[in-house]
Design an enzyme around this catalytic site. Structure first.
Site, short mmCIF file in Angstrom:
data_model
loop_
_atom_site.label_atom_id
_atom_site.label_comp_id
_atom_site.label_asym_id
_atom_site.label_seq_id
_atom_site.Cartn_x
_atom_site.Cartn_y
_atom_site.Cartn_z
N ASP A 1 42.76 78.38 -41.85
CA ASP A 1 42.34 77.37 -42.84
C ASP A 1 40.84 77.17 -42.81
O ASP A 1 40.21 76.90 -43.83
CB ASP A 1 43.07 76.05 -42.58
CG ASP A 1 42.72 75.46 -41.22
OD1 ASP A 1 42.53 76.23 -40.26
OD2 ASP A 1 42.65 74.22 -41.10
N ARG B 1 35.92 74.27 -36.87
CA ARG B 1 36.21 73.07 -36.09
C ARG B 1 37.32 73.34 -35.07
O ARG B 1 37.72 74.48 -34.85
CB ARG B 1 36.58 71.91 -37.02
CG ARG B 1 37.88 72.07 -37.77
CD ARG B 1 38.06 70.93 -38.77
NE ARG B 1 39.34 71.04 -39.46
CZ ARG B 1 39.55 70.60 -40.69
NH1 ARG B 1 38.56 70.06 -41.38
NH2 ARG B 1 40.73 70.70 -41.25
N ASP B 2 37.84 72.29 -34.48
CA ASP B 2 38.84 72.43 -33.41
C ASP B 2 40.23 72.70 -34.00
O ASP B 2 41.18 71.97 -33.75
CB ASP B 2 38.87 71.17 -32.54
CG ASP B 2 39.10 69.90 -33.37
OD1 ASP B 2 39.07 69.97 -34.62
OD2 ASP B 2 39.33 68.85 -32.77
N GLU B 3 40.34 73.78 -34.76
CA GLU B 3 41.59 74.08 -35.44
C GLU B 3 41.73 75.59 -35.58
O GLU B 3 42.39 76.22 -34.79
CB GLU B 3 41.59 73.39 -36.82
CG GLU B 3 42.96 73.31 -37.47
CD GLU B 3 42.94 72.36 -38.65
OE1 GLU B 3 43.89 72.40 -39.42
OE2 GLU B 3 41.98 71.58 -38.79
N ASP C 1 47.66 76.89 -47.02
CA ASP C 1 46.43 77.49 -47.51
C ASP C 1 46.64 78.97 -47.83
O ASP C 1 46.16 79.48 -48.85
CB ASP C 1 45.32 77.36 -46.47
CG ASP C 1 45.12 75.93 -46.00
OD1 ASP C 1 46.06 75.35 -45.42
OD2 ASP C 1 44.02 75.39 -46.19
N TRP D 1 54.10 74.58 -47.71
CA TRP D 1 53.54 75.28 -46.56
C TRP D 1 54.54 76.37 -46.13
O TRP D 1 54.22 77.56 -46.20
CB TRP D 1 53.24 74.28 -45.45
CG TRP D 1 51.87 73.68 -45.53
CD1 TRP D 1 50.85 73.87 -44.64
CD2 TRP D 1 51.35 72.80 -46.54
NE1 TRP D 1 49.73 73.18 -45.03
CE2 TRP D 1 50.01 72.51 -46.21
CE3 TRP D 1 51.87 72.25 -47.71
CZ2 TRP D 1 49.19 71.69 -46.98
CZ3 TRP D 1 51.06 71.41 -48.49
CH2 TRP D 1 49.75 71.15 -48.13
N GLU E 1 36.79 71.96 -48.23
CA GLU E 1 38.14 71.44 -48.05
C GLU E 1 38.43 70.29 -49.01
O GLU E 1 39.54 70.15 -49.52
CB GLU E 1 38.32 70.95 -46.61
CG GLU E 1 39.68 70.40 -46.30
CD GLU E 1 39.82 70.03 -44.83
OE1 GLU E 1 40.97 69.93 -44.36
OE2 GLU E 1 38.80 69.82 -44.15
N HIS F 1 36.77 76.35 -46.47
CA HIS F 1 38.22 76.16 -46.60
C HIS F 1 38.61 76.77 -47.94
O HIS F 1 38.22 76.26 -48.98
CB HIS F 1 38.52 74.65 -46.62
CG HIS F 1 39.58 74.22 -45.69
ND1 HIS F 1 39.35 73.93 -44.36
CD2 HIS F 1 40.90 73.99 -45.88
CE1 HIS F 1 40.47 73.54 -43.79
NE2 HIS F 1 41.44 73.57 -44.69
#
Length: 558
Positions: free
Chosen positions: A136, A140-142, A149, A206, A416, A437
């Protein structure tokens, strides 16, 4: 400690290679720091939107010259802050862009500079997030393989690059995740052991990636094997929903993201959007069952085709009972609610729903309010019902909310949020705000399929449908696509405007109109043929070769 800053032309995923020499002093090892960020704030380095991600690289010198190049991580960045070295030369830095190397298939260019920048942003967003899995966001922390997506962007991705092998691997991983969980598809693949049943578990739109992405791959490649390989995964997802739904519509009450980050939410902090999440869940369930029915038909599974055809009818009946009046009025009158109804033909009165969608857009000032579910369908649906004027207005809007708003604020990838940056350039939110994003970049599918006007009539593009839609403000559009069957080329150009706007009295949809001529050209590859539909012209059957047409056209002035 000395500090240096470096800026790169695009937001990218990867790392830096740096030629460095830090002598040790008095036996102590000198430290060198690199910190990575996406945006500056008030001219200063900033990375609060990365949340808990450190996004840093620390090197302790051994007192010898070294070529630094991290191998065990990557960063999403445009700006780099360097600390710990007195003198540093830009030529000692090399930005290494990291992405899955997918062959380029599609090249899209228009006569509008801002729109070309948007297309480039979509392409860079795909590069930055197609790194072994379709993530996605890369910063960042992902940085996870979010299925929502991935599925909304799949057609766009397939128009731009050869994603077949890339998606095959991702879908294989998805199928493995489903095993032992009754066919449930986690929201992220790989699921990294978060478990199932909570908000990390599954959601409508999703998990539907299990049905959407295999069908997209089949449409673009014409290769049956992707459906053969993924059929049990597709069926498993549908059967999981059917079990949850049961006799009391349990799927509507399951956790869902809904129309994520839509602008019509009841309160500013609400991220699920204003469209009833149960309605979104049922509509997506219906779409997945239709795709499964199609896949069963293609694979010759006649019993399954019949079974899932009947299931689709039952789901549609239940949707109409709950969300539509007996006269066909949609009881979920948001932009996304109406675009889902129009696109999927959910209402018993299709014309009424289309009119409701147009009225909704007018009431909203022709400004979009859609989120992750509604946005990919909005412009295509408006075009299909004959209101491409509204769709082009959404595309070319340079104010918030819109695609060109972020372009004018200097975006180099897709954001995003519609307002990831405010008009003054400040970050709008640090809790969840990525500047790379790709979900809203799905508008590029509409540009390829409807504006340039190239879509597959049969899977693999052995036959195609050519239906361009013209717009004066685009001036020209050229699209080249290397399909599995050969290279297709389509382009159109506005030649001249006839008439003075101030003297015009005719109107279309309440707007003044202008008459102009358009040059349309196309190239059909060897062994292929196409159906060409030009405005005001009879449908033409084209065989392999090159063609050119000059046609008069009437279009709205904005």
């Amino acid at each position: 400690m000395p500090v240096h800053f470096f800026v790169f032309p695009h937001t990218v995923s990867g790392w830096l290679r740096l030629k460095l020499f830090l002598p040790t002093l008095l036996g102590n090892r000198e430290k060198f720091y690199q910190l990575f960020g996406e945006v500056l704030q008030n001219g200063n380095f900033y990375r609060d939107n990365l949340r808990s991600a450190k996004a840093e690289y620390i090197y302790k010198s051994a007192g010898k010259p070294v070529m630094l190049s991290p191998k065990f991580t990557f960063y999403g960045y445009r700006y780099v802050k360097v600390e710990g070295v007195e003198k540093i030369r830009p030529k000692d830095f090399t930005a290494l862009v990291l992405y899955s190397d997918l062959p380029k298939l599609g090249t899209l260019v228009t006569g509008n500079a801002l729109l070309n920048r948007l297309i480039a942003n979509v392409e860079w967003g795909q590069k930055g997030n197609f790194l072994d899995v379709p993530t996605d966001c890369p910063q960042r922390d992902e940085r996870m393989g979010w299925t929502g997506d991935a599925q909304v962007f799949a057609p766009t991705a397939s128009y731009l690059r050869d994603c077949y092998a890339f998606y095959t691997k991702y879908l294989h991983d998805m199928a493995q995740e489903q095993k032992g969980h009754g066919g449930e598809v986690p929201n992220v693949v790989p699921s990294f052991g978060t478990g199932f049943g909570d908000h990390w578990g599954s959601s409508a739109a999703w998990g539907d990636a299990a049905c959407v992405i295999p069908w997209v791959c089949y449409e673009f490649s014409g290769d049956l094997s992707i459906l053969e390989d993924q059929y049990e995964s597709m069926r498993g997802w549908v059967e999981f929903i059917r079990q949850v739904d049961s006799e009391n519509h349990g799927w509507r009450r399951h956790f869902h993201f809904g129309d994520w980050l839509a602008l019509d939410a009841a309160s500013p902090g609400e991220m699920h959007g204003g469209t009833d999440v149960g309605y979104v869940a049922d509509a997506m369930y219906y779409r997945s069952v239709l795709l499964l029915e199609k896949a069963a038909g293609v694979l010759g599974k006649e019993e399954d085709k019949k079974q899932y055809g009947e299931l689709a009818k039952c789901i549609l009946e239940e949707i109409r009972k709950e969300y539509f009046t007996v006269s066909g009025r949609c009881a979920v009158p948001t932009q996304t609610g109406l675009v889902l109804a129009a696109a999927l033909k959910l209402s018993p009165d299709q014309k009424r729903v289309e009119e409701s969608l147009i009225r909704r857009m007018e009431e909203d000032g022709r400004r979009l309010k859609t989120g992750f579910v509604g946005t990919p369908m909005l412009c295509p649906t408006l075009t299909k019902i004959g209101r491409e004027d509204i769709a082009f207005g959404l595309l070319l809007n340079e104010d918030y909310p819109g695609w060109l708003y972020e372009v004018k604020l200097g975006a180099t990838t897709i954001w995003e949020r519609w307002n990831s940056l405010l008009a003054d350039g400040s970050i709008s939110d640090t809790g969840m705000n990525s500047l790379n994003h790709y979900a809203y970049g799905s508008v590029a599918e509409w540009l390829c399929r409807d504006v340039a006007g190239l879509s597959a009539d049969t899977p693999g593009f052995r036959t195609a449908v050519l239906v361009p839609h013209f717009c004066r403000e685009l001036k020209a559009v050229a699209f080249t696509y290397l399909s599995a069957a050969g290279e297709w080329k389509v382009d159109w150009e506005i030649l001249e405007v006839q008439g003075d706007r101030t003297a015009m009295e005719d109107t279309v949809h309440g707007e003044e109109i202008s008459c102009y001529r358009v040059r349309y050209r196309c190239s059909v590859p060897f062994g292929c043929h196409a159906r060409l539909v030009l405005p005001g012209e009879e449908e033409k059957e084209l065989i392999a070769g090159e063609y050119e047409f000059i046609i008069p056209h009437t279009g709205c002035l904005r």
